[in-house]
Scaffold this motif. Structure first.
Motif, PDB file in Angstrom:
ATOM      1  N   ASP A  94       0.912  -1.391   0.332  1.00 31.61           N
ATOM      2  CA  ASP A  94      -0.030  -0.211  -0.291  1.00 31.61           C
ATOM      3  C   ASP A  94       1.189   1.131  -0.180  1.00 31.61           C
ATOM      4  O   ASP A  94       2.077   1.160  -0.521  1.00 31.61           O
ATOM      5  CB  ASP A  94      -0.253  -0.003   0.923  1.00 31.61           C
ATOM      6  N   ARG A  95       0.181   2.459   0.158  1.00 32.23           N
ATOM      7  CA  ARG A  95       1.622   3.815  -0.307  1.00 32.23           C
ATOM      8  C   ARG A  95       2.428   4.288   1.071  1.00 32.23           C
ATOM      9  O   ARG A  95       2.726   4.755   1.243  1.00 32.23           O
ATOM     10  CB  ARG A  95       0.115   4.636  -0.564  1.00 32.23           C
ATOM     11  N   PHE A  96       1.299   3.010   2.618  1.00 35.39           N
ATOM     12  CA  PHE A  96       2.475   3.378   4.045  1.00 35.39           C
ATOM     13  C   PHE A  96       3.449   2.666   3.448  1.00 35.39           C
ATOM     14  O   PHE A  96       4.385   3.101   4.005  1.00 35.39           O
ATOM     15  CB  PHE A  96       1.825   2.891   4.703  1.00 35.39           C
ATOM     16  N   GLU A 106       1.795 -10.715  11.370  1.00 34.95           N
ATOM     17  CA  GLU A 106       1.610  -9.939  10.074  1.00 34.95           C
ATOM     18  C   GLU A 106       2.844  -9.187  10.869  1.00 34.95           C
ATOM     19  O   GLU A 106       2.795  -8.331  11.544  1.00 34.95           O
ATOM     20  CB  GLU A 106       0.262  -8.962  10.272  1.00 34.95           C
ATOM     21  N   LYS A 107       4.139  -8.853   9.521  1.00 31.60           N
ATOM     22  CA  LYS A 107       4.789  -7.630  10.217  1.00 31.60           C
ATOM     23  C   LYS A 107       4.815  -6.283   8.761  1.00 31.60           C
ATOM     24  O   LYS A 107       4.132  -6.550   7.500  1.00 31.60           O
ATOM     25  CB  LYS A 107       6.700  -8.286   9.640  1.00 31.60           C
ATOM     26  N   ILE A 108       4.593  -5.159   9.635  1.00 30.77           N
ATOM     27  CA  ILE A 108       5.008  -4.071   9.059  1.00 30.77           C
ATOM     28  C   ILE A 108       5.927  -3.056   8.965  1.00 30.77           C
ATOM     29  O   ILE A 108       6.173  -2.835   9.781  1.00 30.77           O
ATOM     30  CB  ILE A 108       3.552  -3.353   9.502  1.00 30.77           C
ATOM     31  N   LEU A 109       6.064  -2.381   7.531  1.00 34.79           N
ATOM     32  CA  LEU A 109       7.110  -1.986   7.141  1.00 34.79           C
ATOM     33  C   LEU A 109       6.523  -1.125   6.314  1.00 34.79           C
ATOM     34  O   LEU A 109       6.219  -1.016   5.042  1.00 34.79           O
ATOM     35  CB  LEU A 109       8.309  -2.965   6.496  1.00 34.79           C
ATOM     36  N   TRP A 111       7.538   2.358   3.627  1.00 29.88           N
ATOM     37  CA  TRP A 111       8.261   2.879   2.710  1.00 29.88           C
ATOM     38  C   TRP A 111       9.487   3.188   3.453  1.00 29.88           C
ATOM     39  O   TRP A 111      10.888   3.500   2.855  1.00 29.88           O
ATOM     40  CB  TRP A 111       7.711   3.747   2.007  1.00 29.88           C
ATOM     41  N   LYS A 112       9.913   4.224   4.068  1.00 29.87           N
ATOM     42  CA  LYS A 112      10.083   5.157   4.995  1.00 29.87           C
ATOM     43  C   LYS A 112      12.003   4.942   5.482  1.00 29.87           C
ATOM     44  O   LYS A 112      12.451   5.432   6.071  1.00 29.87           O
ATOM     45  CB  LYS A 112       9.718   7.140   5.095  1.00 29.87           C
ATOM     46  N   ASP A 113      11.174   3.811   6.107  1.00 31.80           N
ATOM     47  CA  ASP A 113      11.827   3.468   7.399  1.00 31.80           C
ATOM     48  C   ASP A 113      13.241   1.781   6.604  1.00 31.80           C
ATOM     49  O   ASP A 113      14.096   1.421   6.614  1.00 31.80           O
ATOM     50  CB  ASP A 113      10.957   2.680   8.790  1.00 31.80           C
ATOM     51  N   LEU A 114      12.767   1.523   5.660  1.00 33.18           N
ATOM     52  CA  LEU A 114      13.087   0.785   4.417  1.00 33.18           C
ATOM     53  C   LEU A 114      14.105   1.375   3.416  1.00 33.18           C
ATOM     54  O   LEU A 114      13.705   2.580   3.102  1.00 33.18           O
ATOM     55  CB  LEU A 114      12.231  -0.045   3.446  1.00 33.18           C
ATOM     56  N   GLY A 115      15.200   0.442   3.386  1.00 35.77           N
ATOM     57  CA  GLY A 115      16.741   0.906   2.571  1.00 35.77           C
ATOM     58  C   GLY A 115      16.403   0.453   1.112  1.00 35.77           C
ATOM     59  O   GLY A 115      15.492  -0.282   0.699  1.00 35.77           O
ATOM     60  N   PRO A 116      17.429   0.686   0.429  1.00 41.29           N
ATOM     61  CA  PRO A 116      16.854  -0.321  -0.869  1.00 41.29           C
ATOM     62  C   PRO A 116      16.654  -1.581  -0.727  1.00 41.29           C
ATOM     63  O   PRO A 116      17.171  -2.413  -0.455  1.00 41.29           O
ATOM     64  CB  PRO A 116      18.550  -0.043  -1.385  1.00 41.29           C
ATOM     65  N   ILE A 117      15.870  -2.041  -1.620  1.00 40.82           N
ATOM     66  CA  ILE A 117      15.277  -3.103  -1.717  1.00 40.82           C
ATOM     67  C   ILE A 117      15.755  -3.802  -2.407  1.00 40.82           C
ATOM     68  O   ILE A 117      16.078  -3.164  -4.038  1.00 40.82           O
ATOM     69  CB  ILE A 117      13.649  -2.905  -1.982  1.00 40.82           C
TER      70      ILE A 117
END
Length: 246
Positions: A94-96, A106-109, A111-117
């Motif tokens: 989703d957009r979050f 369920e694990k929720i991550l 976008w702004k907490d992740l580095g390069p995928i």
């Protein structure tokens, strides 16, 4: 593509899971039957004494029973996923961020907490668990993936489950780069506050269109009563003496 969107494991991968669980259960049955006592119970001998009568054979029999029970649990889980549209294992984008649902929760991550995928692969002996899409919690520095353990990554998506075109790892190597690049493009847009949930970049063909999530329900409206006047002819508000007919 409209977000949020839900992806479930490929049908071939879920079917392979059922077959694997069935084979594991049969192996446990064969192992257990090989250590059942070969003699009939003696007169006055309890069931526990009969089972434990051959010494080391009893612990091995208990191990076989544990294997069978474990296989039956795995078989039940894989059958539920196969026959019910994978309610236990799925991926929501989703957009979050990314929501990765598994058997244990369920694990929720974000976008702004992740580095390069990026894609990540283990040794060929891992079989269907070889290919992954991974990311770290964003910290600003570049990290080397050489000789890293899978558990050291914050995001771990089993690529074979969602991209495999065969029963095991068929087609994953050709499509994992596209899938990782698509998720990375969403992450970059989100970090720039430019991710449009109504018109996000389309997922690669290997992932498919996915399933819509959270679509507004269509509320059925009752048909108007033909004996009532039209809304434009009705009078609303406070009644006074002039509106009351004798």
């Amino acid at each position: 593509m409209r977000l949020p969107v839900k992806f479930i494991p490929q049908h071939s991968q879920r079917l392979a899971g059922v077959l694997g669980a069935g084979i594991f259960t049969l192996f446990g049955c064969a192992f257990m039957s090989g250590y059942l006592p070969s003699r009939a119970p003696a007169k006055g001998e309890s069931f526990a004494q009969w089972l434990a009568g051959d010494g080391m054979q009893f612990p091995l029999l208990m191990l076989g029973i544990a294997l069978v029970l474990c296989g039956l649990v795995i078989l039940a889980i894989t059958l539920i996923d196969l026959l019910s549209g994978s309610p236990l294992h799925f991926l929501i984008v989703d957009r979050f961020g990314i929501r990765l649902h598994g058997l244990l929760g369920e694990k929720i991550l974000s976008w702004k907490d992740l580095g390069p995928i990026r894609p990540f692969s283990l040794g060929p002996l891992r079989g269907s668990r070889r290919y992954w899409i991974v990311s770290d919690t964003f910290s600003g520095e570049e990290r080397s993936d050489i000789r890293r353990n899978l558990s050291s990554f914050t995001l771990r998506i089993p690529a074979t489950a969602y991209l495999g075109s065969g029963w095991f790892t068929g087609g994953v190597g050709e499509s994992i780069d596209d899938a990782a690049a698509w998720l990375e493009s969403l992450r970059k847009l989100a970090r720039e506050d430019a991710l449009d949930a109504e018109n996000a970049p389309d997922a690669p063909e290997a992932l498919g269109d996915g399933l819509p999530v959270g679509a507004p329900a269509q509320v059925a409206q009752a048909a108007p009563d033909p004996d009532l006047p039209a809304m434009s002819d009705r009078k609303f508000g406070r009644r006074d003496e002039t509106t009351i007919e004798p």
